[in-house]
Each structure stands twice: as C-alpha cells, then as structure tokens.
Design a protein around this motif. Structure first.
Motif, PDB file in Angstrom:
ATOM      1  N   ASP A 163      -6.756 -48.310  43.805  1.00  0.00           N
ATOM      2  CA  ASP A 163      -7.422 -47.715  42.640  1.00  0.00           C
ATOM      3  C   ASP A 163      -8.739 -47.059  43.052  1.00  0.00           C
ATOM      4  O   ASP A 163      -9.108 -47.052  44.228  1.00  0.00           O
ATOM      5  CB  ASP A 163      -7.622 -48.741  41.518  1.00  0.00           C
ATOM      6  CG  ASP A 163      -8.602 -49.829  41.910  1.00  0.00           C
ATOM      7  OD1 ASP A 163      -8.912 -49.950  43.115  1.00  0.00           O
ATOM      8  OD2 ASP A 163      -9.060 -50.561  41.016  1.00  0.00           O
ATOM      9  N   ARG A 214      -7.066 -50.092  49.347  1.00  0.00           N
ATOM     10  CA  ARG A 214      -7.053 -50.233  47.883  1.00  0.00           C
ATOM     11  C   ARG A 214      -6.242 -49.104  47.244  1.00  0.00           C
ATOM     12  O   ARG A 214      -6.125 -48.010  47.826  1.00  0.00           O
ATOM     13  CB  ARG A 214      -8.476 -50.243  47.338  1.00  0.00           C
ATOM     14  CG  ARG A 214      -9.161 -48.905  47.341  1.00  0.00           C
ATOM     15  CD  ARG A 214     -10.507 -48.954  46.624  1.00  0.00           C
ATOM     16  NE  ARG A 214     -10.980 -47.610  46.374  1.00  0.00           N
ATOM     17  CZ  ARG A 214     -11.542 -46.827  47.287  1.00  0.00           C
ATOM     18  NH1 ARG A 214     -11.725 -47.255  48.525  1.00  0.00           N
ATOM     19  NH2 ARG A 214     -11.924 -45.610  46.962  1.00  0.00           N
ATOM     20  N   HIS A 254      -5.370 -39.469  43.152  1.00  0.00           N
ATOM     21  CA  HIS A 254      -3.984 -39.627  43.592  1.00  0.00           C
ATOM     22  C   HIS A 254      -3.107 -38.396  43.416  1.00  0.00           C
ATOM     23  O   HIS A 254      -2.084 -38.280  44.093  1.00  0.00           O
ATOM     24  CB  HIS A 254      -3.308 -40.717  42.760  1.00  0.00           C
ATOM     25  CG  HIS A 254      -3.832 -42.090  42.960  1.00  0.00           C
ATOM     26  ND1 HIS A 254      -4.995 -42.537  42.403  1.00  0.00           N
ATOM     27  CD2 HIS A 254      -3.344 -43.134  43.660  1.00  0.00           C
ATOM     28  CE1 HIS A 254      -5.196 -43.794  42.748  1.00  0.00           C
ATOM     29  NE2 HIS A 254      -4.210 -44.171  43.509  1.00  0.00           N
ATOM     30  N   VAL A 311      -0.088 -41.372  40.873  1.00  0.00           N
ATOM     31  CA  VAL A 311      -0.347 -42.404  39.858  1.00  0.00           C
ATOM     32  C   VAL A 311       0.968 -42.928  39.288  1.00  0.00           C
ATOM     33  O   VAL A 311       1.125 -44.144  39.082  1.00  0.00           O
ATOM     34  CB  VAL A 311      -1.233 -41.841  38.725  1.00  0.00           C
ATOM     35  CG1 VAL A 311      -1.367 -42.857  37.599  1.00  0.00           C
ATOM     36  CG2 VAL A 311      -2.606 -41.481  39.260  1.00  0.00           C
TER      37      VAL A 311
END
Ligand code: NAD
Length: 220
Positions: A41, A39, A45, A50
């Motif tokens: 999200d 994944r 990060h 991001v």
C-alpha cells in the motif's frame, strides 16, 4: 495469478545505480531483488495493479480464514512464444515481434535502461504443478525469472538485433509510464526454499531463442 504490480511503485524507492545499459540496485543487500515483504500500500499502482492487489488479498483471505489451499503468484514478466505482447503489455513479446517483423519500437522513459526479469511460461506451469503437489493455505510467492534472467530494454534490443541480423527502428519518449518500475528483479528465495525441486529451467538465452523461432519448450 497475481502480479508484481501489487507493490505499486514502492520498488522504485530502493537506491539505484545507473550502469551503461541498465539500472541496477545500488546496495548489496538488494542484489537478489524484491521479496514478498515489500509493502503493497501507500504507492502508485495503476488501476490494474489495484484490482490485482484486491484479488490477491481476497485469495489470501480464503486461505487464512477458511483454511483453503490458495496461492498468489506475484508474477514478474511472464512470457513465451504464445504471449500476445502489445505496446503497453508484454514488453519482451512485443519487442521481439517488432524486431522480427521490422516494425518501429518506441522506448518509453528511463533511457531504455529499465530492467525486467523474464520467466518462460513453462517454468510458470512447473511452479503451479509444484504447488499443486504440496499445497499450502494462503501462500504468496513472487515468481519471475530472477537476476540471471533480467534484461533491460536496451539489452533486449541489442540481443534481438544480433539474432535477427538487422537494426531495429526505435524512437524514444521521455515521459515514463506512471508508476512504472525502473528496476524490477524477482527474489525467488521463498519459492525455492518451499519447493526445492523447482528452479528456473529456461535461461534468458533459451527464452529469446524460443520466442524468435517458436518450438515447444521442454524441461532441461
Ligand atoms: N505476462 C506478464 O508479464 C504477467 C505478469 C504478472 C502477472 N500476470 C498475470 O498472469 C495472468 C496471465 O497473463 P498473460 O500475460 O499470460 O496473459 P495472456 O493474455 O497471454 O493470457 C491470458 C489467457 O487467459 C485466457 N482468458 C481470458 N479470459 C478468460 C476467461 N474469462 N476464462 C478463461 N480464460 C480466459 C485467454 O484466452 C488467454 O489464454 C494474468 O492474470 C496476468 O495478470 C502476467
């Protein structure tokens, strides 16, 4: 060029085993590393990660919504003799520079056992060429050196010391970088499946040799 930073620190949730010189995945099913189903999200990060994730989604969207030929290559550690590594970016290039020039090198966190897989820029270019020859819409691929080209910081230091013939001057900072991967190995299965004419041509040994005495790399 996207990055494995789009996954944030989600890869750190996999159970790990601490070995003598590296962290590794504890479960057999994780052996090949991280695939594109990880994944992106609900993880940390860094702002850089991001911004890359936002661009990654936008590039995918142009492929899906407008039917354009687009690809996001989520890079592992891309490197090569022209890579301008600095302390916080381009770990192998910077480490080799320190080894070659006798500069002090600081290991940051995880006991120096953090693992990264290295792909030579030649193989990155070959992947781009393969995609260009047979493009798809909204494609996403992880692109790194894979397990065979994975190396920890401690292992990389040992290799450089053996090749240069002198000990490196190192120190250790306990606090790991926020969101930093502990063990990241790229699962190349999807790209290999879609582009069977492509594979890694530059082994880890050749990458070290090429970066310590840079000469143009050739396929084979
Ligand atoms: N090196 C890695 O480990 C790694 C990992 C994942 C993703 N990536 C991605 O791969 C890409 C290349 O990274 P790198 O490590 O090779 O960086 P790099 O700094 O070695 O190379 C970047 C290149 O982009 C050129 N450039 C910069 N601004 C430009 C502009 N405005 N127009 C045209 N060219 C410009 C620079 O001259 C340089 O040749 C980046 O998007 C990076 O986020 C790199």
């Amino acid at each position: 060029m996207s990055t494995n930073k789009v996954y944030g620190d989600a890869p750190n949730e996999l159970p790990l085993a601490e070995l003598g010189t590296r962290w590794d995945y504890a479960r057999e099913e994780d052996y090949e590393g991280i695939d594109e189903s990880c994944r992106i999200d609900a993880s940390m990060h860094s702002l850089f990660g991001v911004s890359k994730a936002a661009a990654d989604l936008m590039v995918q969207e142009y492929g899906r919504y407008f039917g354009m030929h687009t690809v996001c290559f989520r890079g592992g550690c891309l490197t090569g003799p022209n890579h301008r590594g600095v302390e916080l970016h381009g770990f192998l290039a910077y480490l080799i520079k320190c080894g070659r020039e006798g500069l002090p090198y600081t290991i940051i966190g995880y006991k120096g056992k953090q693992v990264r897989d290295q792909i030579h820029s030649l193989d990155v270019c070959r992947a781009m060429e393969a995609f260009h020859g047979n493009p798809r819409c909204g494609a996403v691929y992880n692109l790194g050196g894979g397990r065979a080209n994975s190396v920890s910081i401690l292992e990389a230091i040992t290799r450089v010391e053996e090749m240069v013939g002198t000990r490196m001057q190192t120190d250790y900072r306990e606090q790991a970088r926020l969101g930093d991967h502990i063990c990241y190995i790229t699962d190349l299965s999807k790209f290999r499946r879609d582009y069977p004419g492509w594979d890694i041509s530059m082994s880890l040994d050749r990458i070290f040799e090429n970066m310590l005495s840079p000469e143009p790399a050739t396929v084979g």
